[in-house]
Design a protein around this motif. Structure first.
Motif, PDB file in Angstrom:
ATOM      1  N   GLN A 229       0.830  -1.209   0.000  1.00  0.00           N
ATOM      2  CA  GLN A 229       0.000   0.000   0.000  1.00  0.00           C
ATOM      3  C   GLN A 229       0.862   1.256   0.000  1.00  0.00           C
ATOM      4  OE1 GLN A 229      -1.242   0.964   3.790  1.00  0.00           O
ATOM      5  NE2 GLN A 229      -2.927   2.330   3.239  1.00  0.00           N
ATOM      6  N   ARG A 230       1.930   1.260   0.797  1.00  0.00           N
ATOM      7  CA  ARG A 230       2.793   2.445   0.864  1.00  0.00           C
ATOM      8  C   ARG A 230       3.468   2.718  -0.472  1.00  0.00           C
ATOM      9  NH1 ARG A 230       6.525   2.385   6.159  1.00  0.00           N
ATOM     10  NH2 ARG A 230       7.364   4.186   5.026  1.00  0.00           N
ATOM     11  N   LEU A 231       3.856   1.665  -1.160  1.00  0.00           N
ATOM     12  CA  LEU A 231       4.491   1.845  -2.462  1.00  0.00           C
ATOM     13  C   LEU A 231       3.488   2.315  -3.503  1.00  0.00           C
ATOM     14  CD1 LEU A 231       6.766  -1.304  -2.444  1.00  0.00           C
ATOM     15  CD2 LEU A 231       7.533   1.075  -2.433  1.00  0.00           C
ATOM     16  N   VAL A 232       2.288   1.724  -3.486  1.00  0.00           N
ATOM     17  CA  VAL A 232       1.268   2.161  -4.444  1.00  0.00           C
ATOM     18  C   VAL A 232       0.901   3.617  -4.205  1.00  0.00           C
ATOM     19  CG1 VAL A 232      -1.109   1.807  -5.222  1.00  0.00           C
ATOM     20  CG2 VAL A 232       0.364  -0.163  -4.807  1.00  0.00           C
ATOM     21  N   ALA A 233       0.898   4.051  -2.950  1.00  0.00           N
ATOM     22  CA  ALA A 233       0.631   5.463  -2.657  1.00  0.00           C
ATOM     23  C   ALA A 233       1.680   6.351  -3.328  1.00  0.00           C
ATOM     24  CB  ALA A 233       0.632   5.690  -1.147  1.00  0.00           C
ATOM     25  N   ARG A 234       2.925   5.920  -3.296  1.00  0.00           N
ATOM     26  CA  ARG A 234       4.004   6.673  -3.946  1.00  0.00           C
ATOM     27  C   ARG A 234       3.801   6.695  -5.468  1.00  0.00           C
ATOM     28  NH1 ARG A 234       9.661   7.578  -2.911  1.00  0.00           N
ATOM     29  NH2 ARG A 234      10.876   7.606  -4.842  1.00  0.00           N
ATOM     30  N   PHE A 235       3.499   5.524  -6.034  1.00  0.00           N
ATOM     31  CA  PHE A 235       3.286   5.452  -7.477  1.00  0.00           C
ATOM     32  C   PHE A 235       2.060   6.270  -7.888  1.00  0.00           C
ATOM     33  CE2 PHE A 235       5.144   0.942  -6.962  1.00  0.00           C
ATOM     34  CZ  PHE A 235       6.432   1.446  -6.950  1.00  0.00           C
ATOM     35  N   PHE A 236       1.036   6.245  -7.056  1.00  0.00           N
ATOM     36  CA  PHE A 236      -0.197   7.008  -7.304  1.00  0.00           C
ATOM     37  C   PHE A 236       0.124   8.502  -7.398  1.00  0.00           C
ATOM     38  CE2 PHE A 236      -3.977   9.256  -5.828  1.00  0.00           C
ATOM     39  CZ  PHE A 236      -5.037   8.573  -6.401  1.00  0.00           C
ATOM     40  N   ASP A 237       0.944   8.995  -6.475  1.00  0.00           N
ATOM     41  CA  ASP A 237       1.329  10.413  -6.485  1.00  0.00           C
ATOM     42  C   ASP A 237       2.121  10.777  -7.733  1.00  0.00           C
ATOM     43  OD1 ASP A 237       0.072  11.107  -4.185  1.00  0.00           O
ATOM     44  OD2 ASP A 237       1.825  10.982  -2.896  1.00  0.00           O
ATOM     45  N   GLY A 241       3.878   5.329 -13.980  1.00  0.00           N
ATOM     46  CA  GLY A 241       5.063   5.611 -14.785  1.00  0.00           C
ATOM     47  C   GLY A 241       6.136   4.544 -14.664  1.00  0.00           C
ATOM     48  N   PRO A 242       7.377   4.833 -15.139  1.00  0.00           N
ATOM     49  CA  PRO A 242       8.458   3.831 -15.217  1.00  0.00           C
ATOM     50  C   PRO A 242       8.805   3.187 -13.877  1.00  0.00           C
ATOM     51  CG  PRO A 242       9.033   5.790 -16.482  1.00  0.00           C
ATOM     52  CD  PRO A 242       7.798   6.129 -15.709  1.00  0.00           C
ATOM     53  N   GLU A 243       8.831   3.961 -12.799  1.00  0.00           N
ATOM     54  CA  GLU A 243       9.191   3.400 -11.496  1.00  0.00           C
ATOM     55  C   GLU A 243       8.193   2.348 -11.061  1.00  0.00           C
ATOM     56  OE1 GLU A 243       9.018   5.603  -7.482  1.00  0.00           O
ATOM     57  OE2 GLU A 243      11.099   5.895  -8.138  1.00  0.00           O
ATOM     58  N   ALA A 244       6.908   2.628 -11.268  1.00  0.00           N
ATOM     59  CA  ALA A 244       5.857   1.670 -10.907  1.00  0.00           C
ATOM     60  C   ALA A 244       5.948   0.426 -11.785  1.00  0.00           C
ATOM     61  CB  ALA A 244       4.483   2.322 -11.059  1.00  0.00           C
ATOM     62  N   PHE A 245       6.197   0.608 -13.076  1.00  0.00           N
ATOM     63  CA  PHE A 245       6.274  -0.515 -13.997  1.00  0.00           C
ATOM     64  C   PHE A 245       7.448  -1.436 -13.649  1.00  0.00           C
ATOM     65  CE2 PHE A 245       7.796  -2.502 -17.908  1.00  0.00           C
ATOM     66  CZ  PHE A 245       6.635  -3.095 -18.384  1.00  0.00           C
ATOM     67  N   GLU A 246       8.597  -0.840 -13.301  1.00  0.00           N
ATOM     68  CA  GLU A 246       9.774  -1.623 -12.962  1.00  0.00           C
ATOM     69  C   GLU A 246       9.530  -2.443 -11.702  1.00  0.00           C
ATOM     70  OE1 GLU A 246      13.391  -2.790 -11.015  1.00  0.00           O
ATOM     71  OE2 GLU A 246      12.079  -1.180 -10.274  1.00  0.00           O
ATOM     72  N   PHE A 247       8.888  -1.827 -10.703  1.00  0.00           N
ATOM     73  CA  PHE A 247       8.598  -2.563  -9.476  1.00  0.00           C
ATOM     74  C   PHE A 247       7.591  -3.677  -9.746  1.00  0.00           C
ATOM     75  CE2 PHE A 247       5.773  -3.355  -5.900  1.00  0.00           C
ATOM     76  CZ  PHE A 247       6.688  -3.782  -4.946  1.00  0.00           C
ATOM     77  N   ARG A 275      12.149  -3.770   1.281  1.00  0.00           N
ATOM     78  CA  ARG A 275      13.453  -3.361   0.759  1.00  0.00           C
ATOM     79  C   ARG A 275      13.324  -2.234  -0.269  1.00  0.00           C
ATOM     80  NH1 ARG A 275      15.478  -6.786  -2.220  1.00  0.00           N
ATOM     81  NH2 ARG A 275      14.053  -8.570  -2.111  1.00  0.00           N
ATOM     82  N   THR A 276      12.239  -2.243  -1.025  1.00  0.00           N
ATOM     83  CA  THR A 276      12.019  -1.167  -1.998  1.00  0.00           C
ATOM     84  C   THR A 276      11.749   0.152  -1.290  1.00  0.00           C
ATOM     85  OG1 THR A 276      11.118  -2.790  -3.572  1.00  0.00           O
ATOM     86  CG2 THR A 276      10.684  -0.462  -4.017  1.00  0.00           C
ATOM     87  N   LEU A 277      11.000   0.099  -0.196  1.00  0.00           N
ATOM     88  CA  LEU A 277      10.778   1.314   0.591  1.00  0.00           C
ATOM     89  C   LEU A 277      12.102   1.879   1.094  1.00  0.00           C
ATOM     90  CD1 LEU A 277       7.619   0.308   2.676  1.00  0.00           C
ATOM     91  CD2 LEU A 277       7.750   2.178   1.015  1.00  0.00           C
TER      92      LEU A 277
END
Length: 368
Positions: A229-237, A241-247, A275-277
């Motif tokens: 959820q925390r990562l999707v919140a970052r991608f949502f903001d 884009g590329p960072e979300a696609f790579e993850f 680890r991604t966070l």
């Protein structure tokens, strides 16, 4: 009737996002006759004898019939019936939404009812308007979720029933927010922000969910996780884009191609999120290990995790299955597909009925 939904100032700002819910007078009068599905809330039903859901009209539930029910019975959400869909619409600027339709939901509760603090997993904006009565919302940013004793996407803390001083102290400590919504008032917030409700009066509400940017649908089909959820919140903001696609590519490789049991893969994907966070510099909550020897989430949700994760890597993804191809087209509409993973994800989404095109509660969007 036009209801203005003001952005909630927490975590994910909604400035420049003017949204209205338009509801005809006829639709509002007919809502009293809508048949609601009434269930017990999460906390009241936990580890107690199962009470099957039952149906009654909104007017009966909020009126004299509902007076005989205890505070645990409510309608947390239900798709707007199709015969009312043409009488409700979402009003927004053309650059506010992506897609041609939104999803409308009905909510109802009597005084003292609660909705637990939780986050939703459709990664959309939620425009919520209180039609009758009064309700109190509690919001917490995704980054504070690790302090809410999270179990998948629900807090184990019954915050709506905390005493006022304890609740205010927790909200202050976790950068949260409390908002009282009166009849005729509306708010706007991202669905994955932690939120809960205390009904202060018998209340009927309507919410409308819509997508602003493409790229979030594949994440809907992934298992719910407060780490993710925390990562999707970052991608949502970042409008994905590329960072979300790579993850997403890294996640799917581990989720579908690790030849191990559900518990091992569950820990592997959560470790990937953690680890991604850390890679992104978000150390708060990601450096602490909570319950390393005992995980309440695995114990309480183990049956569901075992059922859904158990053989996810063995899900058939035959390209001859038209349903899988249609699900794939929906999940990856407008974006690139991760190599070798798209069909498996679509097949998994079909199996768990998560992340697929909505079929009920669909309403129109009009430009304002």
């Amino acid at each position: 009737m036009k209801f203005i939904c003001e952005p909630v100032a927490i975590g994910h700002r909604g400035e420049g996002l003017p949204v209205t819910i338009d509801l005809s007078v006829s639709a509002r009068s007919q809502l009293a006759d809508v048949e609601l599905v009434i269930v017990k809330d999460y906390y009241s039903s936990f580890r107690r004898p199962h009470v099957p859901p039952f149906k009654t009209t909104a007017g009966e539930y909020l009126g004299s019939f509902g007076a005989g029910l205890d505070k645990s019975f409510l309608c947390p959400e239900m798709p707007l019936p199709s015969h009312l869909a043409s009488m409700v619409s979402l009003g927004a600027q053309c650059d506010t939404f992506w897609g041609k339709q939104a999803i409308a939901m009905v909510h109802a509760g009597r005084a003292g009812c609660i909705a637990p603090v939780h986050f939703d997993w459709d990664h959309s904006w939620v425009a919520h308007v209180c039609l009758t009565g009064r309700k109190r919302f509690f919001f917490f940013p995704p980054k504070s979720g690790w302090l809410l004793s999270p179990i998948i996407n629900t807090s184990a803390l019954c915050i709506p029933r905390f005493s006022d001083p304890d609740r205010r102290a927790l909200i202050h400590r976790l950068d949260g927010l409390e908002i009282v919504l009166e009849a005729g008032q509306g708010i706007l917030f991202p669905s994955f922000v932690w939120h809960g409700v205390l009904y202060e009066e018998a209340s009927l509400s309507l919410s409308v969910r819509f997508e602003r940017h493409l790229g979030g649908r594949p994440f809907r089909a992934l298992p719910r996780s407060w780490w993710l959820q925390r990562l999707v919140a970052r991608f949502f903001d970042q409008s994905y884009g590329p960072e979300a696609f790579e993850f997403l590519t890294r996640y799917l490789e581990r989720f579908f191609f690790m030849k191990s049991g559900w518990k091992a893969r569950y820990r592997i994907i959560n470790d990937l999120c953690r680890r991604t966070l850390l890679e992104y510099g978000e150390e708060e909550g990601a450096t602490e290990f909570v319950g390393e020897n005992f995980s309440a989430e695995i114990v309480l949700a183990g049956e569901a995790l075992r059922f859904y994760y158990g053989d996810a890597c063995k899900v058939s993804a035959s390209s001859d299955d038209g349903r899988i191809l249609r699900a794939c087209e929906y999940l990856f509409e407008g974006i690139d597909r991760p190599p070798d993973n798209d069909l498996q994800l679509a097949a998994y989404a079909l199996r768990v009925k998560q992340g697929l095109a909505p079929q009920r509660g669909l309403i129109g969007i009009k430009e304002v």
